[in-house]
Design a protein around this motif. Structure first.
Motif, PDB file in Angstrom:
ATOM      1  N   PHE A  96       0.863  -1.183   0.000  1.00  0.00           N
ATOM      2  CA  PHE A  96       0.000   0.000   0.000  1.00  0.00           C
ATOM      3  C   PHE A  96       0.899   1.233   0.000  1.00  0.00           C
ATOM      4  CE2 PHE A  96      -2.900  -3.170   1.723  1.00  0.00           C
ATOM      5  CZ  PHE A  96      -4.094  -2.847   1.115  1.00  0.00           C
ATOM      6  N   PRO A  97       0.453   2.352  -0.629  1.00  0.00           N
ATOM      7  CA  PRO A  97       1.272   3.572  -0.647  1.00  0.00           C
ATOM      8  C   PRO A  97       1.614   4.045   0.769  1.00  0.00           C
ATOM      9  CG  PRO A  97      -0.604   3.803  -2.126  1.00  0.00           C
ATOM     10  CD  PRO A  97      -0.792   2.512  -1.385  1.00  0.00           C
ATOM     11  N   SER A  98       0.713   3.799   1.718  1.00  0.00           N
ATOM     12  CA  SER A  98       0.956   4.156   3.110  1.00  0.00           C
ATOM     13  C   SER A  98       0.417   3.033   3.984  1.00  0.00           C
ATOM     14  CB  SER A  98       0.231   5.471   3.441  1.00  0.00           C
ATOM     15  OG  SER A  98       0.304   5.712   4.824  1.00  0.00           O
ATOM     16  N   SER A  99       1.108   2.760   5.082  1.00  0.00           N
ATOM     17  CA  SER A  99       0.640   1.682   5.958  1.00  0.00           C
ATOM     18  C   SER A  99      -0.406   2.183   6.957  1.00  0.00           C
ATOM     19  CB  SER A  99       1.818   1.070   6.719  1.00  0.00           C
ATOM     20  OG  SER A  99       2.444   2.057   7.500  1.00  0.00           O
ATOM     21  N   LEU A 100      -0.637   3.509   6.965  1.00  0.00           N
ATOM     22  CA  LEU A 100      -1.625   4.098   7.876  1.00  0.00           C
ATOM     23  C   LEU A 100      -2.407   5.166   7.136  1.00  0.00           C
ATOM     24  CD1 LEU A 100      -2.657   4.237  10.837  1.00  0.00           C
ATOM     25  CD2 LEU A 100      -0.987   6.060  11.195  1.00  0.00           C
ATOM     26  N   LEU A 101      -3.724   5.048   7.178  1.00  0.00           N
ATOM     27  CA  LEU A 101      -4.606   6.040   6.548  1.00  0.00           C
ATOM     28  C   LEU A 101      -5.592   6.529   7.590  1.00  0.00           C
ATOM     29  CD1 LEU A 101      -5.759   4.629   3.089  1.00  0.00           C
ATOM     30  CD2 LEU A 101      -4.449   6.687   3.495  1.00  0.00           C
ATOM     31  N   GLU A 102      -5.978   7.798   7.491  1.00  0.00           N
ATOM     32  CA  GLU A 102      -7.023   8.314   8.366  1.00  0.00           C
ATOM     33  C   GLU A 102      -8.209   8.718   7.528  1.00  0.00           C
ATOM     34  OE1 GLU A 102      -5.902  11.274  11.188  1.00  0.00           O
ATOM     35  OE2 GLU A 102      -4.385  10.002  12.114  1.00  0.00           O
ATOM     36  N   CYS A 185      -2.551  -2.519   5.586  1.00  0.00           N
ATOM     37  CA  CYS A 185      -2.753  -1.083   5.801  1.00  0.00           C
ATOM     38  C   CYS A 185      -3.758  -0.932   6.926  1.00  0.00           C
ATOM     39  CB  CYS A 185      -3.287  -0.436   4.516  1.00  0.00           C
ATOM     40  SG  CYS A 185      -3.700   1.298   4.694  1.00  0.00           S
ATOM     41  N   THR A 186      -3.474  -0.040   7.876  1.00  0.00           N
ATOM     42  CA  THR A 186      -4.419   0.244   8.952  1.00  0.00           C
ATOM     43  C   THR A 186      -5.166   1.527   8.605  1.00  0.00           C
ATOM     44  OG1 THR A 186      -2.990  -0.807  10.591  1.00  0.00           O
ATOM     45  CG2 THR A 186      -4.654   0.710  11.427  1.00  0.00           C
TER      46      THR A 186
END
Length: 193
Positions: A96-102, A185-186
């Motif tokens: 994933f482009p980022s492992s954390l999304l909000e 990804c979280t």
């Protein structure tokens, strides 16, 4: 001859196939054409073909000709075709482009789309074909479209009654051979008043 496909990770000197002829006197085997990049060698008396070097997936399939020649008369020979295919190994996990999304989600909304997740996999073919899933859905409060990666709420949230933040762990899984690989990804979902 169409031997079982080789792994792209096959080492030099890997057995490919044994060619043979029905003939009353000994013959000499040679590769006469088609193996332009020199991936294969043949044992002159046994007809066993082996790899000579590391295989590059993009060069395959390779079709070459093997000749069996009468050991006493070079004018007497026969040829057969050998087609060798190479299978792509599952080298890369999805990322994933980022492992954390909000993401935010307003209270009192009917079930709705929250966020579109998109992972990348540098493998080709089925090794790069991704499906999405949820590791922890907080009791079915969330769901994901396994094909598109769109994360949805499955219920209506109340800012005053429930937790105001959820951490949903989403995965992308490839259809790899010999084993499937996953990336994670979280998604932190904040319920707004």
């Amino acid at each position: 001859y169409h031997p079982a496909p080789l792994s792209e990770k096959a080492l030099p000197d890997t057995f490919v196939v044994q060619t043979s002829v029905l003939y009353s006197i000994p013959v000499s085997y040679t590769i006469v054409s088609g193996d332009d990049k020199g991936y294969f060698m043949i044992h002159s008396s046994s007809g066993i073909i082996r790899t000579t070097k590391n295989l590059k997936l993009e060069d395959f399939p390779v079709t070459f000709n093997v000749r069996a020649t009468d050991s006493t008369d070079a004018a007497v020979f026969n040829e057969a075709t050998v087609k060798v295919e190479v299978i792509d190994e599952n080298d890369f996990p999805p990322v994933f482009p980022s492992s954390l999304l909000e993401a935010t989600l307003a209270e009192n909304l009917t079930p709705t789309q929250i966020v579109q997740l998109k992972a990348q996999d540098n493998d080709t073919g089925r090794n790069g074909f991704l499906t999405y899933g949820i590791l922890n859905g907080h009791g079915l409060k969330f769901r994901i479209n396994e094909t598109t990666g769109v994360l949805y709420s499955n219920t209506t949230f109340d800012y005053e009654e429930e937790p105001t933040e959820y951490q949903v762990v989403v995965y992308a899984e490839d259809d790899g051979i010999p084993e499937k690989k996953r990336g994670y990804c979280t998604v932190v979902i904040k319920i707004t008043d």
